[in-house]
Design a protein around this motif. Structure first.
Motif, PDB file in Angstrom:
ATOM      1  N   GLU A  64      -5.903  -4.692  -4.942  1.00 28.43           N
ATOM      2  CA  GLU A  64      -6.092  -3.247  -4.989  1.00 28.43           C
ATOM      3  C   GLU A  64      -5.086  -2.508  -4.119  1.00 28.43           C
ATOM      4  O   GLU A  64      -4.854  -1.322  -4.289  1.00 28.43           O
ATOM      5  CB  GLU A  64      -7.516  -2.870  -4.579  1.00 28.43           C
ATOM      6  CG  GLU A  64      -7.976  -3.384  -3.228  1.00 28.43           C
ATOM      7  CD  GLU A  64      -8.560  -4.785  -3.274  1.00 28.43           C
ATOM      8  OE1 GLU A  64      -7.756  -5.738  -3.182  1.00 28.43           O
ATOM      9  OE2 GLU A  64      -9.795  -4.922  -3.381  1.00 28.43           O
ATOM     10  N   ILE A  65      -4.458  -3.232  -3.181  1.00 25.87           N
ATOM     11  CA  ILE A  65      -3.413  -2.653  -2.342  1.00 25.87           C
ATOM     12  C   ILE A  65      -2.026  -2.975  -2.896  1.00 25.87           C
ATOM     13  O   ILE A  65      -1.142  -2.121  -2.947  1.00 25.87           O
ATOM     14  CB  ILE A  65      -3.534  -3.169  -0.893  1.00 25.87           C
ATOM     15  CG1 ILE A  65      -4.924  -2.845  -0.324  1.00 25.87           C
ATOM     16  CG2 ILE A  65      -2.446  -2.574  -0.007  1.00 25.87           C
ATOM     17  CD1 ILE A  65      -5.169  -3.405   1.066  1.00 25.87           C
ATOM     18  N   ALA A  66      -1.833  -4.202  -3.327  1.00 24.40           N
ATOM     19  CA  ALA A  66      -0.510  -4.691  -3.733  1.00 24.40           C
ATOM     20  C   ALA A  66      -0.238  -4.541  -5.227  1.00 24.40           C
ATOM     21  O   ALA A  66       0.796  -5.001  -5.714  1.00 24.40           O
ATOM     22  CB  ALA A  66      -0.370  -6.155  -3.338  1.00 24.40           C
ATOM     23  N   GLY A 115       0.791  -1.218   0.000  1.00 22.90           N
ATOM     24  CA  GLY A 115       0.000   0.000   0.000  1.00 22.90           C
ATOM     25  C   GLY A 115       0.828   1.276   0.000  1.00 22.90           C
ATOM     26  O   GLY A 115       0.502   2.242  -0.713  1.00 22.90           O
ATOM     27  N   VAL A 116       1.889   1.314   0.789  1.00 22.99           N
ATOM     28  CA  VAL A 116       2.742   2.510   0.812  1.00 22.99           C
ATOM     29  C   VAL A 116       3.457   2.673  -0.524  1.00 22.99           C
ATOM     30  O   VAL A 116       3.568   3.783  -1.060  1.00 22.99           O
ATOM     31  CB  VAL A 116       3.743   2.448   1.977  1.00 22.99           C
ATOM     32  CG1 VAL A 116       4.726   3.614   1.896  1.00 22.99           C
ATOM     33  CG2 VAL A 116       3.008   2.482   3.315  1.00 22.99           C
ATOM     34  N   ILE A 117       3.930   1.573  -1.085  1.00 25.89           N
ATOM     35  CA  ILE A 117       4.568   1.626  -2.403  1.00 25.89           C
ATOM     36  C   ILE A 117       3.613   2.218  -3.437  1.00 25.89           C
ATOM     37  O   ILE A 117       3.996   3.061  -4.262  1.00 25.89           O
ATOM     38  CB  ILE A 117       5.029   0.219  -2.831  1.00 25.89           C
ATOM     39  CG1 ILE A 117       6.277  -0.203  -2.050  1.00 25.89           C
ATOM     40  CG2 ILE A 117       5.301   0.169  -4.340  1.00 25.89           C
ATOM     41  CD1 ILE A 117       7.541   0.544  -2.402  1.00 25.89           C
ATOM     42  N   ARG A 118       2.368   1.803  -3.413  1.00 24.36           N
ATOM     43  CA  ARG A 118       1.372   2.346  -4.351  1.00 24.36           C
ATOM     44  C   ARG A 118       1.290   3.863  -4.246  1.00 24.36           C
ATOM     45  O   ARG A 118       1.244   4.569  -5.260  1.00 24.36           O
ATOM     46  CB  ARG A 118       0.014   1.721  -4.047  1.00 24.36           C
ATOM     47  CG  ARG A 118      -1.124   2.169  -4.965  1.00 24.36           C
ATOM     48  CD  ARG A 118      -2.470   1.808  -4.372  1.00 24.36           C
ATOM     49  NE  ARG A 118      -2.715   2.532  -3.126  1.00 24.36           N
ATOM     50  CZ  ARG A 118      -3.554   2.121  -2.179  1.00 24.36           C
ATOM     51  NH1 ARG A 118      -4.227   0.992  -2.316  1.00 24.36           N
ATOM     52  NH2 ARG A 118      -3.711   2.841  -1.078  1.00 24.36           N
ATOM     53  N   GLU A 119       1.301   4.371  -3.019  1.00 24.76           N
ATOM     54  CA  GLU A 119       1.212   5.818  -2.825  1.00 24.76           C
ATOM     55  C   GLU A 119       2.497   6.525  -3.220  1.00 24.76           C
ATOM     56  O   GLU A 119       2.468   7.616  -3.800  1.00 24.76           O
ATOM     57  CB  GLU A 119       0.863   6.126  -1.369  1.00 24.76           C
ATOM     58  CG  GLU A 119      -0.491   5.588  -0.927  1.00 24.76           C
ATOM     59  CD  GLU A 119      -1.634   6.110  -1.785  1.00 24.76           C
ATOM     60  OE1 GLU A 119      -1.669   7.322  -2.060  1.00 24.76           O
ATOM     61  OE2 GLU A 119      -2.492   5.289  -2.179  1.00 24.76           O
TER      62      GLU A 119
END
Length: 275
Positions: A121-123, A88-92
């Protein structure tokens, strides 16, 4: 028959959610891992009995780990995320075009594997070409990469099991040395209702190392108490000096340019913890 999952957040308090299905449950090399589908919060990642993320409210945590630091640093080309195997943090982080390379170091490869399968949807950005995924000990990675990163983000579990060292003064000192001369780091630092001593200790340790230290908060309903804190340490740049009118709009659900400084306005009892 109804099935419910309860996280015992203290010896006397917990939260509970109705379960539709258990998607995976495994004792990995490092921790007990489960992904369950709940009626209220959707799919939920649970590690050692603690809720790590849910598909309904995950955006709050992941946005607030990433964006305050990345909009404070003027040129965050190289970013490290320690932990955060759900992606999730990587996505952001990848929403920032200045980021040329984002490195994820997660100690438990099973978290990455099952997040890709059950939490897409997170990864979904973990296979992005700007991302390097390393299954290894984040503590060791920090100490082996001096003067390497512009921004370091610590997306850890609570200080139990494999995450204990990620709340130590030696780890924060290693982060300081792994950052470039104008680097910034941010870490989740739990909640002030049940973990006041932890917030106080982390703040003291980080202040002994970094010249600029700021604590900010967010509301994350599936985390203990709902009120969550983050601690930012910076060598040069102060998030409170950022011109919010110069922050570009990006696709978010929680973070906004106006919230950038507002998140650092803490309730009085939290201010008192870190004086």
């Amino acid at each position: 028959m109804e099935l419910w999952y309860t996280e015992k957040q203290t010896e006397e308090f917990g939260i509970t959610a109705k379960i539709k299905e258990t998607l995976v449950r495994e004792q990995t090399e490092f921790q007990d891992l489960a992904i369950i589908d709940t009626t209220e919060w959707g799919r939920m990642l649970v590690l050692d009995g603690m809720v790590m993320t849910t598909v309904r409210d995950e955006f709050v945590y992941h946005e607030m780990v990433a964006h305050p630091a990345l909009f404070t640093h003027p040129n965050p080309k190289h970013v490290l995320v320690v932990g955060g195997g759900d992606g999730g943090v990587i996505r952001e982080v990848l929403k920032h075009p200045k980021v040329e390379k984002a490195v994820l170091v997660e100690i438990d490869g099973k978290v990455i594997e099952y997040s890709k399968k059950y939490l897409p949807e997170i990864a979904g950005e973990l296979d992005n070409p700007r991302v390097q995924v390393i299954v290894n000990d984040g503590y060791m990675h920090i100490h082996e990469h001096k003067n390497t990163y512009d921004v370091i983000m610590v997306d850890s579990t609570e200080p139990v099991g494999p995450a204990v060292e990620l709340f130590s003064r030696g780890f924060y000192q290693g982060i300081y040395e792994a950052l470039k001369e104008d680097g910034i780091f941010v870490a989740q630092t739990d909640n002030p209702w049940f973990k006041a001593d932890l917030i106080r200790t982390v703040n003291r340790d980080v202040r002994e190392i970094f010249p600029i230290v700021r604590v900010y908060g967010a509301n994350i309903p599936t985390y203990p108490s709902g009120l969550w804190t983050f601690t930012l340490g910076s060598k040069t740049y102060d998030p409170l000096q950022v011109d919010e009118t110069g922050i570009p709009e990006i696709e978010t659900k929680y973070y906004t340019p106006r919230l950038h400084k507002a998140a650092f306005a803490l309730p009085k009892f939290v201010e008192d913890l870190i004086k």
